[in-house]
Design an enzyme around this catalytic site. Structure first.
Site, PDB file in Angstrom:
ATOM      1  N   HIS A 171       0.972  -0.884  -0.125  1.00 51.51           N
ATOM      2  CA  HIS A 171      -0.020   0.106  -0.258  1.00 51.51           C
ATOM      3  C   HIS A 171       0.596   1.275   0.148  1.00 51.51           C
ATOM      4  O   HIS A 171       0.790   2.158  -0.822  1.00 51.51           O
ATOM      5  CB  HIS A 171      -0.800   0.034   1.307  1.00 51.51           C
ATOM      6  CG  HIS A 171      -2.250  -0.876   0.713  1.00 51.51           C
ATOM      7  ND1 HIS A 171      -2.644  -1.660   1.949  1.00 51.51           N
ATOM      8  CD2 HIS A 171      -2.686  -1.492  -0.124  1.00 51.51           C
ATOM      9  CE1 HIS A 171      -3.897  -1.668   1.539  1.00 51.51           C
ATOM     10  NE2 HIS A 171      -3.707  -2.655   0.040  1.00 51.51           N
ATOM     11  N   ARG A 201     -11.126  -0.835 -13.773  1.00 49.47           N
ATOM     12  CA  ARG A 201     -11.452  -1.796 -13.001  1.00 49.47           C
ATOM     13  C   ARG A 201     -12.201  -2.132 -12.454  1.00 49.47           C
ATOM     14  O   ARG A 201     -12.922  -1.776 -11.025  1.00 49.47           O
ATOM     15  CB  ARG A 201     -10.045  -1.966 -12.144  1.00 49.47           C
ATOM     16  CG  ARG A 201      -8.496  -2.362 -13.342  1.00 49.47           C
ATOM     17  CD  ARG A 201      -7.397  -2.696 -12.337  1.00 49.47           C
ATOM     18  NE  ARG A 201      -6.452  -2.596 -12.463  1.00 49.47           N
ATOM     19  CZ  ARG A 201      -5.474  -2.401 -13.651  1.00 49.47           C
ATOM     20  NH1 ARG A 201      -5.183  -0.218 -13.080  1.00 49.47           N
ATOM     21  NH2 ARG A 201      -4.338  -2.307 -13.859  1.00 49.47           N
ATOM     22  N   ARG A 218     -14.600  -2.695 -17.271  1.00 47.78           N
ATOM     23  CA  ARG A 218     -13.935  -4.564 -17.602  1.00 47.78           C
ATOM     24  C   ARG A 218     -15.006  -5.109 -16.578  1.00 47.78           C
ATOM     25  O   ARG A 218     -15.091  -4.434 -15.359  1.00 47.78           O
ATOM     26  CB  ARG A 218     -12.328  -5.018 -17.406  1.00 47.78           C
ATOM     27  CG  ARG A 218     -12.282  -5.905 -17.244  1.00 47.78           C
ATOM     28  CD  ARG A 218     -10.415  -6.157 -17.156  1.00 47.78           C
ATOM     29  NE  ARG A 218      -9.841  -5.725 -15.235  1.00 47.78           N
ATOM     30  CZ  ARG A 218      -8.864  -5.967 -14.498  1.00 47.78           C
ATOM     31  NH1 ARG A 218      -7.970  -6.115 -16.023  1.00 47.78           N
ATOM     32  NH2 ARG A 218      -9.219  -5.390 -13.610  1.00 47.78           N
ATOM     33  N   GLU A 264      -4.321 -11.402 -21.840  1.00 46.97           N
ATOM     34  CA  GLU A 264      -3.619 -11.712 -21.218  1.00 46.97           C
ATOM     35  C   GLU A 264      -3.003 -13.469 -20.524  1.00 46.97           C
ATOM     36  O   GLU A 264      -2.365 -13.587 -19.898  1.00 46.97           O
ATOM     37  CB  GLU A 264      -4.558 -11.577 -19.504  1.00 46.97           C
ATOM     38  CG  GLU A 264      -5.068 -10.151 -19.670  1.00 46.97           C
ATOM     39  CD  GLU A 264      -6.054  -9.304 -18.637  1.00 46.97           C
ATOM     40  OE1 GLU A 264      -5.727  -9.269 -17.570  1.00 46.97           O
ATOM     41  OE2 GLU A 264      -7.164 -10.290 -18.017  1.00 46.97           O
ATOM     42  N   ASN A 273       0.816  -6.712 -18.142  1.00 54.52           N
ATOM     43  CA  ASN A 273       0.570  -7.285 -16.236  1.00 54.52           C
ATOM     44  C   ASN A 273       1.093  -8.600 -16.238  1.00 54.52           C
ATOM     45  O   ASN A 273       1.487  -9.362 -15.675  1.00 54.52           O
ATOM     46  CB  ASN A 273      -0.230  -7.009 -15.743  1.00 54.52           C
ATOM     47  CG  ASN A 273      -0.093  -5.155 -15.722  1.00 54.52           C
ATOM     48  OD1 ASN A 273       0.833  -5.013 -16.174  1.00 54.52           O
ATOM     49  ND2 ASN A 273      -1.335  -4.465 -14.969  1.00 54.52           N
ATOM     50  N   ASP A 274      -0.254  -9.238 -16.464  1.00 56.88           N
ATOM     51  CA  ASP A 274      -1.042 -11.104 -16.869  1.00 56.88           C
ATOM     52  C   ASP A 274      -0.134 -11.786 -17.628  1.00 56.88           C
ATOM     53  O   ASP A 274       0.337 -12.524 -17.718  1.00 56.88           O
ATOM     54  CB  ASP A 274      -2.216 -10.873 -16.365  1.00 56.88           C
ATOM     55  CG  ASP A 274      -3.224 -11.086 -15.235  1.00 56.88           C
ATOM     56  OD1 ASP A 274      -2.018 -11.606 -14.335  1.00 56.88           O
ATOM     57  OD2 ASP A 274      -4.303 -10.248 -15.121  1.00 56.88           O
ATOM     58  N   ARG A 292       3.570 -12.309 -10.520  1.00 56.74           N
ATOM     59  CA  ARG A 292       4.077 -10.768 -10.581  1.00 56.74           C
ATOM     60  C   ARG A 292       4.411 -10.058  -9.442  1.00 56.74           C
ATOM     61  O   ARG A 292       4.622  -8.775  -9.187  1.00 56.74           O
ATOM     62  CB  ARG A 292       2.834 -10.006 -11.431  1.00 56.74           C
ATOM     63  CG  ARG A 292       1.571 -10.021 -10.740  1.00 56.74           C
ATOM     64  CD  ARG A 292       0.342 -10.134 -12.025  1.00 56.74           C
ATOM     65  NE  ARG A 292      -0.252  -8.028 -11.640  1.00 56.74           N
ATOM     66  CZ  ARG A 292      -1.786  -7.745 -12.129  1.00 56.74           C
ATOM     67  NH1 ARG A 292      -1.584  -8.478 -13.081  1.00 56.74           N
ATOM     68  NH2 ARG A 292      -1.839  -6.473 -11.865  1.00 56.74           N
ATOM     69  N   CYS A 330      -3.775  -1.343 -22.108  1.00 58.86           N
ATOM     70  CA  CYS A 330      -3.587  -1.376 -20.585  1.00 58.86           C
ATOM     71  C   CYS A 330      -3.030  -1.600 -19.728  1.00 58.86           C
ATOM     72  O   CYS A 330      -3.032  -1.470 -18.507  1.00 58.86           O
ATOM     73  CB  CYS A 330      -5.179  -1.775 -20.165  1.00 58.86           C
ATOM     74  SG  CYS A 330      -5.659  -3.226 -20.122  1.00 58.86           S
TER      75      CYS A 330
HETATM   76  C1  PEP Z   1      -2.824  -6.367 -17.055  1.00 62.71           C
HETATM   77  O1  PEP Z   1      -3.552  -7.486 -16.229  1.00 62.71           O
HETATM   78  O2  PEP Z   1      -2.335  -5.910 -17.280  1.00 62.71           O
HETATM   79  C2  PEP Z   1      -4.198  -5.811 -16.594  1.00 62.71           C
HETATM   80  C3  PEP Z   1      -4.646  -4.152 -16.943  1.00 62.71           C
HETATM   81  O3  PEP Z   1      -4.987  -6.620 -15.266  1.00 62.71           O
HETATM   82  P1  PEP Z   1      -4.430  -5.985 -14.126  1.00 62.71           P
HETATM   83  O4  PEP Z   1      -3.651  -4.943 -13.576  1.00 62.71           O
HETATM   84  O5  PEP Z   1      -6.089  -5.667 -13.299  1.00 62.71           O
HETATM   85  O6  PEP Z   1      -4.827  -7.429 -13.901  1.00 62.71           O
HETATM   86 MG    MG Z   2      -4.754  -9.072 -15.444  1.00 64.53          MG
END
Ligand code: PEP
Ligand code: MG
Length: 757
Positions: free
Chosen positions: A362, A468, A504, A606, A629-630, A640, A677
């Protein structure tokens, strides 16, 4: 013997200083293994020697005074090779080196093992015996296991600083490496904060007057609530994103009736003092949350601990806390908490250093949102640094203690350059993003909570690329009703009425948990996440879709996006449900298809499998958006959020680059709109890679927009295409990164990825 291991490890872990830890280890090991000698040599990279730092068996006057050069003697050989050595007679070995002061000649057999932390040999642990014999396999495994534990003690705790200080008697500056949690440079004096009374230290005591303790308790609850809401108000302007919601979590705890009543009950009926009652109740909550063993819920344990700690702070703070804070300070603590931040005005706070915690804690999120440089997970001893000058390099994740004048001047220069760059970026925030050779790039916003605050912060963007929707679900005590959801989506859609808003659908599971719908799985990231969960619970999915569609009636700027798609059947099923909800509403409100068109539907890329079904996806969806990210975590099999493997989460890995190329090529071929994104779009090198590959739609957090726009406006795309040609032939992520770092340097834009210009 192995049963003794835990006992030794605990003693070493509990030791108050490095010397005490090492002394405990050699004493215990010598007696448990029943050997004649046990010693520890510690690596000093500056002088390139191994220093004898503790021994039970060698002459005591040799400890601290005996040194072996790298590669010298058997100990040097173990350090060099990084593997254990078991010798029946040490003197027969060609590398044997006699250490006269140590009186080592009494010993014949020798077992040594390297102490390795994160691939670095921190030292060598040695057992010796007079009788010439080979050590047994059990003894070998015992010593190796012990060395591994010692490595994590040395590597992870504040003892590491002491180790540097022991090695470094000259008092020169000390460089320590942690995790880069928030970029930027800070130079100021350390302000060390320690909890006045730790929760664990509170003695359970009875009160003489329950009434008085109840009164006291109510007063401090009010005081803490005011404190958090005041801080939230002060930060409201600066916090344009989800970070703001963190304070809601705190006020949530402070308003939680079950929690507060449990404490009141301990005071009223069990006659405990207010501090004892807080301890009893908070610790029982903490134990319950920690036992749930998933990251989101264990985070809740630290929220409870932090709030309880703050309540205790106010209870024990008899004299009011009008401590005169210096004008500029770097907050340093074993674990920096939100409540510590709450007690320091943001204009004084130059930087944050925390011994514990990682980049997704956080505090790290908040530091990034506030633009305050931060380093987390720094192996630092808090003794002797209060009010001493520190330098933080939040780009590299390092901190310099006791910096010499030359270093101070150097970093002051970098800091000035950073500030100049910030001003330049701010000037360009209202501009559109157009490359020097005339390509328009759509800049979209990622949001989740307090989406309405972005307008003031960012001058220009082309829509919401990712909303989100799970974030508001995470702050409630039960699933929000259709009415609640409709109202909240309506607010968002009307706020950005002129722009497309991509919402989403609920993406929980993995590291995103709902307290009222806990999912316990062996392997949550590969489990019941995103669309998998909502398709299994159509009642939840349909309510959310109905709320989105109803909210869209007025402005018709909604787009729906499905997370974690791995197969086409999931899209078919989700679309079937969306159409079902759409028909229901159309019927219920007697709407024509013209007045109530079905919104565009897209999916997130993803899961690696989805990359290979883009031709099929192009048949059934209107757009795709890459969740890098995923995608990176699944491509590289790197969690991650796991700091142990954080260095393997390589956004520039050739596999990532080639996947991005495959995606854009197929999207062009099948005429499918694509955006990105994930964090990569808001990362300076990531954005250049994407532009070079041909991407035109980048969605990012508000705080990255200014610098990414500035970069786009400063480069022609064709140059990036040349860089990509080279990058596609590179063998590693570091080579790919170097291509773009060189490019940024050539363009005079290196300041976007490191300190200075
Ligand atoms: C991602 O996975 O890149 C993404 C944008 O979704 P989140 O970070 O919410 O899993
Ligand atoms: Mg994701």
């Amino acid at each position: 013997m192995l049963s003794q291991l835990r006992h030794i490890v605990e003693q070493v872990g509990d030791a108050k200083s490095l010397t005490a830890a090492m002394d405990a280890l050699v004493q215990q090991t010598q007696s448990t293994m029943e050997v004649d000698c046990c010693s520890i040599y510690i690596t000093d990279d500056k002088t390139k020697q191994l220093n004898l730092m503790a021994s039970k068996g060698l002459a005591s006057q040799a400890v601290g005074k005996t040194h072996l050069k790298f590669g010298e003697g058997i100990v040097g050989l173990i350090h060099e090779k990084g593997e254990p050595l078991n010798l029946a007679n040490i003197r027969e070995h060609p590398r044997y080196k006699y250490l006269p002061d140590a009186q080592e000649e009494r010993f014949n057999s020798f077992l040594g093992t390297p102490i390795i932390h994160k691939r670095q040999v921190l030292g060598v642990l040695v057992a010796q015996q007079k009788t010439p014999r080979l050590f047994s396999e059990l003894e070998e495994s015992f010593l190796v296991t012990l060395a591994m534990h010692l490595a994590s003690v040395l590597g992870n705790s504040g003892l590491r600083l002491e180790l540097d200080q022991l090695n470094n008697q000259l008092g020169a500056s000390i460089h320590l490496q942690g995790c880069p949690a928030s970029p930027g440079i800070a130079i100021a004096n350390a302000y060390v904060v320690r909890p006045i009374l730790a929760l664990a230290e509170v003695n359970i005591e009875k009160t003489h007057s329950s009434c008085k303790d109840i009164l006291l308790f109510e007063m401090i609850v009010k005081k803490c609530s005011d404190e958090f809401s005041n801080l939230a108000l002060t930060l409201k302007e600066q916090l344009s994103k989800d970070a703001f919601a963190l304070f809601d979590i705190y006020s949530h705890v402070l308003k939680d009736k079950t929690f507060l009543n449990a404490i009141r009950e301990q005071i009223n009926y069990h006659h405990l003092t207010a501090s004892s009652a807080i301890k009893v109740v908070a610790e029982s909550y903490i134990r319950q949350f920690e036992a749930m063993s998933d990251s989101y819920l264990s985070e809740r344990a630290s929220d409870i601990r932090d709030v309880a700690q703050r309540l205790l702070y106010h209870l024990t703070q008899q004299v009011e806390e009008n401590v005169q804070l210096p004008d500029k300070l770097i907050l340093v603590a074993s674990e920096v908490t939100l409540s510590m931040l709450a007690s320091i005005p943001t204009d004084k706070l130059q930087g944050i250093v925390s011994v514990h915690g990682g980049v997704s804690s956080h505090v790290a999120i908040l530091a990034r949102a506030l633009g305050i440089p931060a380093v987390m997970g720094l192996p630092l001893s808090l003794d002797n640094i209060h009010q001493k000058t520190l330098i933080i390099d939040g780009y590299a994740g390092c901190t310099i203690l006791f910096p010499e004048q030359l270093l101070l001047t150097h970093y002051q220069l970098l800091l000035d350059e950073d500030n100049e760059l910030k001003k330049l970026v701010e000037l360009g925030e209202c501009k559109e993003a157009v490359t020097l050779d005339g390509y328009n790039i759509s800049i979209l916003l990622n949001t989740g909570l307090n989406a309405n605050q972005h307008a003031a912060v960012v001058g220009h963007f082309d829509g919401i690329g990712l909303y989100r929707s799970e974030l508001p679900f995470m702050l409630t005590d039960s699933f929000p009703t259709e009415q609640d959801q409709t109202e909240s989506y309506q607010r968002l859609l009307s706020q950005y009425a002129q722009l497309p808003v991509t919402m989403r659908t609920l993406d929980v599971g993995g590291d995103k948990q709902l307290s009222y719908f806990p999912i316990v799985e062996e392997n949550p990231f590969l489990g019941w996440r995103g669309i998998r969960l909502t398709l299994d619970h159509p009642e939840i999915f349909l309510v959310q879709i109905r709320a989105m569609l109803t909210a869209n009636l007025k402005y018709q700027n909604l787009r729906i996006m499905l997370p974690m798609i791995s197969a086409i059947e999931e899209v078919d099923e989700a679309k079937r449900l969306i159409i079902q909800a759409w028909k229901e509403i159309k019927y219920e409100l007697s709407l024509t298809p013209e007045a109530f068109p079905l919104p565009e539907i897209g999916v997130m890329i993803e899961v690696p499998s989805s990359i290979f079904i883009i031709p099929q996806l192009a048949e059934v969806v209107d757009f795709i958006s890459i969740g890098s990210n995923d995608l990176i975590q699944y491509l590289l099999a790197v969690d991650r959020n796991n700091s142990r493997v954080a260095s393997l989460f390589d956004s520039y890995h050739p596999a990532v680059l080639h996947s991005l190329k495959l995606i854009i090529d197929n999207c062009m071929r099948f005429d499918l709109e694509v955006s990105i994104c994930g964090e990569l779009a808001g990362d300076p090198i990531g954005a250049l890679i994407l532009l070079g590959l041909g991407y035109n739609r980048l969605s990012m957090n508000a705080n990255n927009m200014g610098k990414i726009k500035y970069l786009i406006n400063a480069v022609p795309r064709f140059e990036l295409e040349h860089c990509i040609e080279q990058a596609l032939n590179a063998n590693s992520g570091s080579e790919i990164r170097a291509i773009f770092v060189n490019y940024l340097d050539r363009k005079g834009l290196g300041g976007f990825i490191r300190a200075g210009k």
